[in-house]
Design a protein around this motif. Sequence first.
Motif, PDB file in Angstrom:
ATOM      1  N   GLY A 476     122.967 -30.767  30.316  1.00  0.00           N
ATOM      2  CA  GLY A 476     121.973 -31.617  29.466  1.00  0.00           C
ATOM      3  C   GLY A 476     121.552 -32.948  29.967  1.00  0.00           C
ATOM      4  N   LEU A 477     122.567 -33.762  30.590  1.00  0.00           N
ATOM      5  CA  LEU A 477     122.220 -35.077  30.947  1.00  0.00           C
ATOM      6  C   LEU A 477     121.352 -34.797  32.372  1.00  0.00           C
ATOM      7  N   LEU A 478     121.679 -33.735  33.186  1.00  0.00           N
ATOM      8  CA  LEU A 478     121.014 -33.595  34.530  1.00  0.00           C
ATOM      9  C   LEU A 478     119.503 -33.078  34.195  1.00  0.00           C
ATOM     10  N   ARG A 479     119.393 -32.396  33.057  1.00  0.00           N
ATOM     11  CA  ARG A 479     117.923 -31.785  32.681  1.00  0.00           C
ATOM     12  C   ARG A 479     117.066 -33.208  31.976  1.00  0.00           C
ATOM     13  N   PHE A 480     117.965 -33.810  31.428  1.00  0.00           N
ATOM     14  CA  PHE A 480     117.349 -35.035  30.273  1.00  0.00           C
ATOM     15  C   PHE A 480     117.914 -36.434  30.819  1.00  0.00           C
ATOM     16  N   PRO A 481     117.646 -37.072  31.835  1.00  0.00           N
ATOM     17  CA  PRO A 481     118.299 -38.224  32.465  1.00  0.00           C
ATOM     18  C   PRO A 481     118.140 -39.413  31.501  1.00  0.00           C
ATOM     19  N   GLU A 482     116.853 -39.342  30.835  1.00  0.00           N
ATOM     20  CA  GLU A 482     116.592 -40.504  29.825  1.00  0.00           C
ATOM     21  C   GLU A 482     117.784 -40.752  29.000  1.00  0.00           C
ATOM     22  N   ALA A 483     118.540 -39.657  28.729  1.00  0.00           N
ATOM     23  CA  ALA A 483     119.754 -39.742  27.609  1.00  0.00           C
ATOM     24  C   ALA A 483     120.842 -40.419  27.964  1.00  0.00           C
ATOM     25  N   LEU A 484     120.851 -40.758  29.593  1.00  0.00           N
ATOM     26  CA  LEU A 484     121.999 -41.459  30.163  1.00  0.00           C
ATOM     27  C   LEU A 484     121.896 -43.069  29.675  1.00  0.00           C
ATOM     28  N   ARG A 485     120.596 -43.555  29.781  1.00  0.00           N
ATOM     29  CA  ARG A 485     120.465 -45.279  29.340  1.00  0.00           C
ATOM     30  C   ARG A 485     120.630 -45.405  27.945  1.00  0.00           C
TER      31      ARG A 485
END
Length: 629
Positions: A476-485
Amino acid sequence: MTLTPQWLDELRSRVTLSTLIGRTVKVTRAGREFKACCPFHNEKTPSFTINDEKGFYHCFGCSAHGDAIRWMTDQRGLSFMDAVKELAAEAGMEVPAADPRAAKKAEEAASLRDVVQGAADWFTQQLDSSNGAPARAYLVKRGISEPTRRAFGFGLAPDSRSALKEALKKFPTAMLVESGMLIAVEGKEPYDRFRGRLMIPIRDARGRVIAFGGRILGDGEPKYLNSPDTPLFDKGRVLYNLDKASPASRQTNRIIVVEGYMDVIALAEAGIADAVAPLGTALTEAQLGLIWRMVPVPVLCFDGDAAGQKAAMRAAMRALPLLRPGFSLAFATLPPGQDPDDIVRARGADGFTTLLDDAQPLVERLWAHEVAAGSLATPEERAALKTRLLAHADAVEDPDVRHHYREAFRERIDGLFARKQPERPQRQPWTPNPPRGGGGNRRFGPDPRLQPPGDETRMIGQEGIAAPYAASLLGGLLRFPEALRRNEEVLTRLPMPDSGDAELLGIMLDIAMRQEGLDCEGLLAILEPMKVYNRAMTLLRADGMHFSFNRRLESNDEVAAARETALRDLDEYIGVLVTQPEIRARLAEATADFQRTMDDEGLARQQKLRAMDEDLTRRLAALSDSSQS
């Protein structure tokens, strides 16, 4: 056109060095190299090696070292251009036509070399003369022997404003000024720069004199004086003793960086030949590059006083952006107020080597420096420590190295400030006493209120999350990197079951913190040269657990709504993964407390935590179900 480094490298690559040297010296194969008796000094046992792959020769007896061109100039006595022309003719290469401006510049540089070499010879003569007796006495007092004095080319500049100018009068005054030997002041006659000083030649990597350092004899300031920058000498791009330390390092696999040339010479006197020093400046990027060409982890050994330690930290700061896998710095700490000369005098070479063996890695030096910088009593001071350390990590440009620095600092911070839990004695499961009268043989099983979550349901435990959940998270984080920040703080606390997955998560966090507006394609482009890239691609392709943030979006019509749902679900999923191990740790603690007290308050706390745990499990199931609706 001029002789570019690329053209010269091509010339060297076309020459088989063992064949060239074998025309005048008997060579024999020794594994992947060749060996011979050195043609530059008398020996009976071969110590002269030739490496065709690397294109250089080296003598372990006299330290003669060079490539095909150096062989032609040193052994055959040819000029540089004659050597190049002869080798080019054999290699079938055409020598580029000379650039008049480059030719003139090279001619001027050669002339300046004649000036500084002439000055070096004259300084040596002055030291050997009767006028040099006080300077020679000073060298004896410093423990510098006659062989060491000769090897380093010590000389003496008399206390005169015109003695050198007169001695080198065959050279034009303008050249003496340009070489740094004279000082020109408008309206006045140029005069000698070095006066009343012990003179130490500074050489380039090929051993040619290019400048001088002068130490005052008697009282006066400055104590040490270096030549100014000239067409021959750029102090930020030169290391003192590089010409001798480079071949020595090939035997020791070590380079020591000390503060000044007298430290280098004191170590050489003690038999330690692999030391270099900057020339009155902090280590520069160019000097670090020179050092890293010799060894991947040089040892910085600056004085134990405050100034020396500040110089060490300046070097650390300068090195951080340049770090790459395998290349770093180490720091040997000298006792306060002592320099390398003091150590070798008191403890000898072995004592100094012991200090080198205890050198700190760069990451440890940064940690120790920041922890010692001030109080850490308040939350604000601890947060400031974390900010400073992560700023050091963020200064590293290589993403892999930067990730490992961030992880190293986080581990140390967690260890320093971790809450210490009181140890609890091991308890036996509580069993109520049998009822009185007639039921004495009845046995009761464990009270279900006293049991922590069962192993069969513990997909998320105190040791980490189960592999399927971890794979879904990373996908999921790879598909939606904005969730990392958005989730950086909680993700750093998440216990990952696999070290490779933990490394991938840490690298993604580092990238996201440095680059806003990151999408999947951009993240994968940054990860591609790294070893974690294959794992990332496997996670993206995997058909694992069914969550909305793991789905491939099939059409543009569904993208906007699906992205919003996926991001909302991913944020909630991260919250559950981080919270559930903490809830279960508190539940296990509450269960142990209830076993001890058996009071209503303990029971209520345990039941509340169990309900929270069950709610988190239901939320996970709901997230999975919603992705399939």
